[in-house]
Design a protein around this motif. Structure first.
Motif, PDB file in Angstrom:
ATOM      1  N   GLN A 146      49.995  42.303  33.828  1.00 60.06           N
ATOM      2  CA  GLN A 146      50.366  42.087  35.334  1.00 60.06           C
ATOM      3  C   GLN A 146      50.155  43.096  36.298  1.00 60.06           C
ATOM      4  OE1 GLN A 146      54.536  41.188  35.967  1.00 60.06           O
ATOM      5  NE2 GLN A 146      54.455  40.258  37.929  1.00 60.06           N
ATOM      6  N   GLY A 147      50.397  44.399  35.732  1.00 57.35           N
ATOM      7  CA  GLY A 147      50.255  45.579  36.585  1.00 57.35           C
ATOM      8  C   GLY A 147      48.586  45.841  36.982  1.00 57.35           C
ATOM      9  N   LYS A 148      47.732  45.644  36.040  1.00 56.32           N
ATOM     10  CA  LYS A 148      46.252  45.586  36.088  1.00 56.32           C
ATOM     11  C   LYS A 148      45.989  44.643  37.280  1.00 56.32           C
ATOM     12  CE  LYS A 148      45.277  48.540  32.705  1.00 56.32           C
ATOM     13  NZ  LYS A 148      44.220  49.176  32.326  1.00 56.32           N
ATOM     14  N   VAL A 149      46.452  43.363  37.307  1.00 52.03           N
ATOM     15  CA  VAL A 149      46.141  42.341  38.048  1.00 52.03           C
ATOM     16  C   VAL A 149      46.500  42.580  39.412  1.00 52.03           C
ATOM     17  CG1 VAL A 149      46.323  39.928  38.788  1.00 52.03           C
ATOM     18  CG2 VAL A 149      45.470  40.499  36.471  1.00 52.03           C
ATOM     19  N   HIS A 150      47.707  43.171  39.589  1.00 50.79           N
ATOM     20  CA  HIS A 150      48.341  43.621  40.810  1.00 50.79           C
ATOM     21  C   HIS A 150      47.600  44.897  41.622  1.00 50.79           C
ATOM     22  CE1 HIS A 150      51.290  45.855  43.374  1.00 50.79           C
ATOM     23  NE2 HIS A 150      51.987  44.614  43.710  1.00 50.79           N
ATOM     24  N   SER A 151      47.137  45.681  40.552  1.00 50.56           N
ATOM     25  CA  SER A 151      46.424  46.962  41.070  1.00 50.56           C
ATOM     26  C   SER A 151      44.991  46.255  41.600  1.00 50.56           C
ATOM     27  CB  SER A 151      46.450  47.738  39.966  1.00 50.56           C
ATOM     28  OG  SER A 151      45.695  48.985  40.409  1.00 50.56           O
ATOM     29  N   LEU A 152      44.364  45.368  41.028  1.00 52.03           N
ATOM     30  CA  LEU A 152      43.093  44.734  41.183  1.00 52.03           C
ATOM     31  C   LEU A 152      43.166  44.094  42.529  1.00 52.03           C
ATOM     32  CD1 LEU A 152      40.161  44.021  40.363  1.00 52.03           C
ATOM     33  CD2 LEU A 152      41.026  41.825  39.467  1.00 52.03           C
ATOM     34  N   MET A 153      44.224  43.301  42.864  1.00 49.56           N
ATOM     35  CA  MET A 153      44.433  42.687  44.027  1.00 49.56           C
ATOM     36  C   MET A 153      44.624  43.258  45.092  1.00 49.56           C
ATOM     37  SD  MET A 153      46.663  39.021  43.202  1.00 49.56           S
ATOM     38  CE  MET A 153      48.095  39.927  42.501  1.00 49.56           C
TER      39      MET A 153
END
Length: 179
Positions: A146-153
């Motif tokens: 979730q952290g990786k996806v948040h950072s990507l967005m």
């Protein structure tokens, strides 16, 4: 090339052409507002919409900001990132141990697993760590993904959203109401 292959290829190009047509209009946003579009926009102030540019988390915490960002991601065919992030937020609220494993499995199969229907873009190590976390699901088993996806967005989609026609048109609409 035989005639039937040409016809089949032409049909495929037509279907792909329809898929690649991206709409980035204000109407895409108003169509998915949680309330009736006109009533919702009357409640949305210019100050609120402008605050969405302060930070990505401010945008995500606002009902209409979330709806506008979702509409934008749909135009980019990448709404799975937001849907995964929201699914994780909902998952963290799970209080029933009996439901935890089933919810975790559903999220993993829908977003994390290789060839998942709405697979999110995460690196191999994160995918494997999440897979290992699934052996004993806990409320934190998706935290790294979730952290990786948040950072990507935040680094990729959010800046484009702030420059998008959806957002700039929305700001214009809220400002017009004031004049």
């Amino acid at each position: 090339m035989r005639r039937d292959e040409r016809v089949r290829n032409r049909g495929m190009r037509t279907r792909l052409g329809c898929l690649s047509h991206k709409s980035d209009s204000y109407n895409d946003f108003t169509a998915i507002l949680p309330d009736k579009p006109n009533r919702a926009l009357k409640r949305l102030s210019t100050e609120e919409a402008t605050r969405w540019a302060d930070s990505f988390d401010v945008l995500l915490s606002h009902k209409y900001g979330l709806a506008a960002f979702r509409a934008f991601l749909k135009t980019e065919f990448s709404e799975e990132n937001l849907e995964f992030w929201l699914a994780c937020e909902d998952f963290k609220k799970t209080r029933s141990a009996a439901k935890l494993a089933a919810k975790a499995q559903r999220i993993f199969e829908e977003f994390i697993d290789v060839q998942a229907p709405r697979e999110v873009n995460i690196d191999f190590q994160t995918r494997e760590l999440t897979r290992r976390n699934m052996q004993e699901p806990s409320l934190s088993c998706f935290d790294q993904a979730q952290g990786k996806v948040h950072s990507l967005m935040e680094k990729d989609s959010y800046p484009r959203f702030l420059r998008s026609k959806i957002y700039t048109d929305l700001l214009s609409q809220t400002q017009r109401r004031l004049s």
